[in-house]
Design an enzyme around this catalytic site. Structure first.
Site, PDB file in Angstrom:
ATOM      1  CE1 TYR A  73       7.428  28.020  -0.793  1.00 57.90           C
ATOM      2  CE2 TYR A  73       9.580  27.796   0.153  1.00 57.90           C
ATOM      3  CZ  TYR A  73       8.659  27.325  -0.932  1.00 57.90           C
ATOM      4  OH  TYR A  73       8.951  26.429  -1.633  1.00 57.90           O
ATOM      5  CG  PHE A 125       1.525  -0.307   5.090  1.00 53.50           C
ATOM      6  CD1 PHE A 125       0.438  -0.923   5.432  1.00 53.50           C
ATOM      7  CD2 PHE A 125       1.471   0.839   4.484  1.00 53.50           C
ATOM      8  CE1 PHE A 125      -0.840   0.019   5.250  1.00 53.50           C
ATOM      9  CE2 PHE A 125       0.449   1.522   4.374  1.00 53.50           C
ATOM     10  CZ  PHE A 125      -0.697   1.331   4.515  1.00 53.50           C
ATOM     11  CB  THR A 126      -0.074  -1.115   0.377  1.00 54.82           C
ATOM     12  OG1 THR A 126      -0.679   0.102   1.489  1.00 54.82           O
ATOM     13  CG2 THR A 126      -1.293  -2.141   0.557  1.00 54.82           C
ATOM     14  CG  ASP A 216       5.554   2.516   9.115  1.00 49.88           C
ATOM     15  OD1 ASP A 216       5.127   3.115   9.548  1.00 49.88           O
ATOM     16  OD2 ASP A 216       4.897   1.924   8.043  1.00 49.88           O
ATOM     17  CE  LYS A 259      -2.512   5.559   8.716  1.00 46.29           C
ATOM     18  NZ  LYS A 259      -1.382   4.988   7.675  1.00 46.29           N
ATOM     19  NE  ARG A 383      -4.902  -2.357   4.119  1.00 44.08           N
ATOM     20  CZ  ARG A 383      -4.673  -1.585   3.266  1.00 44.08           C
ATOM     21  NH1 ARG A 383      -4.809  -2.040   1.933  1.00 44.08           N
ATOM     22  NH2 ARG A 383      -4.255  -0.434   3.460  1.00 44.08           N
ATOM     23  CG  PHE A 450      -5.634  -1.279  -1.864  1.00 44.10           C
ATOM     24  CD1 PHE A 450      -4.268  -1.777  -2.113  1.00 44.10           C
ATOM     25  CD2 PHE A 450      -6.238  -0.291  -1.088  1.00 44.10           C
ATOM     26  CE1 PHE A 450      -3.338  -0.829  -1.478  1.00 44.10           C
ATOM     27  CE2 PHE A 450      -4.955   0.341  -0.417  1.00 44.10           C
ATOM     28  CZ  PHE A 450      -3.456   0.222  -0.902  1.00 44.10           C
TER      29      PHE A 450
HETATM   30  C1  LIG Z   1      -0.845   4.481   6.523  1.00 41.74           C
HETATM   31  C2  LIG Z   1       0.375   4.067   6.546  1.00 41.74           C
HETATM   32  C3  LIG Z   1       1.366   4.291   5.675  1.00 41.74           C
HETATM   33  C4  LIG Z   1       1.243   5.335   4.763  1.00 41.74           C
HETATM   34  O1  LIG Z   1       1.179   6.625   5.271  1.00 41.74           O
HETATM   35  P1  LIG Z   1       0.166   7.764   4.519  1.00 41.74           P
HETATM   36  O2  LIG Z   1       0.054   8.701   5.342  1.00 41.74           O
HETATM   37  O3  LIG Z   1      -1.127   6.899   4.379  1.00 41.74           O
HETATM   38  O4  LIG Z   1       1.024   8.126   3.125  1.00 41.74           O
HETATM   39  C5  LIG Z   1       2.697   3.399   6.134  1.00 41.74           C
HETATM   40  N1  LIG Z   1       2.839   2.671   7.034  1.00 41.74           N
HETATM   41  C6  LIG Z   1       1.829   2.232   7.808  1.00 41.74           C
HETATM   42  C7  LIG Z   1       1.889   0.942   8.687  1.00 41.74           C
HETATM   43  C8  LIG Z   1       0.556   2.721   7.560  1.00 41.74           C
HETATM   44  O5  LIG Z   1      -0.599   2.340   8.391  1.00 41.74           O
END
Ligand SMILES: *Cc1c(COP(=O)(O)O)cnc(C)c1O
Length: 466
Positions: A73, A125-126, A216, A259, A383, A450
């Site tokens: 943990y 970004f969303t 980011d 990513k 998108r 979306f």
């Molecule tokens: C995917 C993404 C996020 C959010 O990350 P999650 O792992 O999906 O929560 C934030 N910023 C960018 C540019 C992304 O592509």
């Protein structure tokens, strides 16, 4: 010298069979999914280009790393491996793991944004924007104009427009801007990089006014590759050196490790300020888990630590971006309208130009992604206006200049032959584009619509007529 072909810098050790479906099956599946590719069952998909998020193939070393999971943990050895890898390659001091990127965005937004604040960023970004809004902030787009022009060949369409940033500072005052959110290889612009010169200048301007800069870093490695390709002075720098330099201009980062980092789940928040790190550790226990696992299993952190090291290997990133470019060039050669230059993680089709007979109010990108699935079993993602959602203040639909369908390439998953089949599928649909029908909402959720909204054709009951 003649340009030499490249090949994938790996061989395949384990395979996952793909399932072909009939057109009739796909017609039924898309209706059941409310014409939203997010609501399809993946077993009904042939080539899955919905997203590059968490869809990477892990290496044999990463799989071996899973077996080294220390599922304590508190104080898991894998956390310390992860921390070392982030400190070494990204250069930040304090690391707080989270289950994925939005977990880190949530914590950062809650800690730094006050009601009435403004948060500038190089395109939205969303999830990032939503967390800023939920914390009481207003997102302000300060990306260069070229980013909104899909035909512009500008090599650094991710750059911040310093005049727009200065104008915002003059208008609202630096004390109402807690930080600037700087995205590398800007997703919504089509996977477009920032130059190091721009990152340096942006951070200088912000720091002069006491505004912090948070990266980011989701696709910072892909951005580093483009800097090596395109920016004078970096031709012979390593990807690792460029990545370190990008991060060195910022005060911390949020990261979706799903990513660049080649894992199926994971993320982190990194900061250099000791006090902010303590506050973040205090928040993470509420929403994610203890500060040495943040919602992840020990094995996930081990796979991430190994993935970070693999992600900066030149042969890897060249093949990754090269595969995207290969698909993009095939579509360009076929006359398909796509976003230029080809981005790092996907090829973005200009849907409004592809389907000029469908008005923006009938969501051409949503219709195109549904029709492509029916035509070929290839799954892409909208998108455009559906992703952009509604204006936080007025409740009206936002219609961004970019109305796109993203063919997103998972890392190390598909071969060049899959790219050929994808290109042929898009080309075939292009020949039949007059038969695609626009869509309207029948269900619209409040947040990040979306993902879960449902649609119906504006006429008849099919998105692609015979
Ligand atoms: C995917 C993404 C996020 C959010 O990350 P999650 O792992 O999906 O929560 C934030 N910023 C960018 C540019 C992304 O592509």
């Amino acid at each position: 010298m003649k340009k030499r072909a490249w090949a994938e810098p790996f061989k395949i050790k384990m395979v996952e069979p793909l399932r072909m479906t009939t057109r009739e099956e796909r017609e039924q599946a898309i209706v059941a999914a409310g014409f939203n590719t997010f609501l399809l069952h993946s077993r009904d998909v042939y080539i899955d280009l919905l997203t590059d998020s968490g869809t990477s193939a892990m290496s044999d070393r990463q799989w071996a790393g899973l077996m080294l999971g220390d599922e304590a943990y508190a104080g898991s050895v894998n956390f310390y491996h992860l921390q070392e890898a982030i400190q070494e390659f990204y250069g930040y001091q304090y690391i707080i793991p989270t289950h994925q990127g939005r977990g880190a965005e949530h914590i950062l937004s809650q800690l730094l944004i006050r009601e009435g604040d403004y948060v500038p960023g190089n395109m939205y970004f969303t999830t990032t924007k939503l967390h800023q809004e939920l914390a009481g902030g207003t997102f302000v787009d300060v990306i260069v104009d070229q980013a909104h022009d899909p035909d512009s060949e500008f090599p650094f369409k991710g750059n911040v427009d310093l005049d727009k940033l200065q104008a915002l500072i003059d208008r609202v005052g630096a004390k109402h801007i807690p930080y600037l959110s700087l995205e590398t290889n800007v997703n919504m612009a089509g996977g477009q990089p920032c130059s190091l010169a721009n990152i340096r200048d942006t951070s200088e301007l912000c720091h002069k006014h006491g505004i912090r800069v948070f990266l980011d870093a989701t696709r910072a490695v892909e951005n580093a590759y483009f800097i090596k390709q395109r920016e004078v002075g970096y031709e012979s720098a390593t990807i690792a050196d460029i990545l370190r330099e990008i991060c060195s201009h910022t005060d911390g980062c949020t990261m979706s490790a799903k990513k660049d980092c080649l894992v199926n789940i994971g993320g982190w928040l990194a900061v250099n300020d000791e006090d902010l790190a303590a506050q973040a550790r205090n928040k993470v226990v509420i929403y994610e888990g203890l500060h040495t696992y943040g919602g992840l299993a020990g094995r996930d952190m081990e796979a991430m630590a190994i993935g970070i090291r693999e992600s900066v290997v030149y042969e890897h990133i060249r093949a990754r971006v090269g595969q995207v470019e290969y698909l993009g060039q095939r579509l360009i050669d076929a006359g398909i309208p796509v976003v230029h230059p080809i981005g790092g993680h996907g090829v973005f089709i200009q849907a409004a130009k592809f389907l000029p007979h469908i008005s923006r109010e009938a969501f051409p990108a949503q219709a195109l992604s549904a029709a492509l699935y029916v035509e070929s079993g290839v799954r892409a993602m909208e998108r455009g206006a559906v992703s952009a959602g509604r204006d936080h203040a007025t409740g009206e639909n936002i219609y961004p200049k970019l109305e796109l369908v993203r063919l997103t390439i998972p890392r190390r998953v598909y071969t060049q032959a899959h790219m050929d089949v994808t290109a042929e599928s898009v080309e075939e649909l292009y020949e039949n584009r007059d038969r695609v029908v626009g869509l309207r909402f029948i269900y619209e959720p409040q947040y990040l619509r979306f993902f879960q909204s449902r649609f119906e054709p504006i006429e008849g009951n099919r998105v692609l007529n015979d």
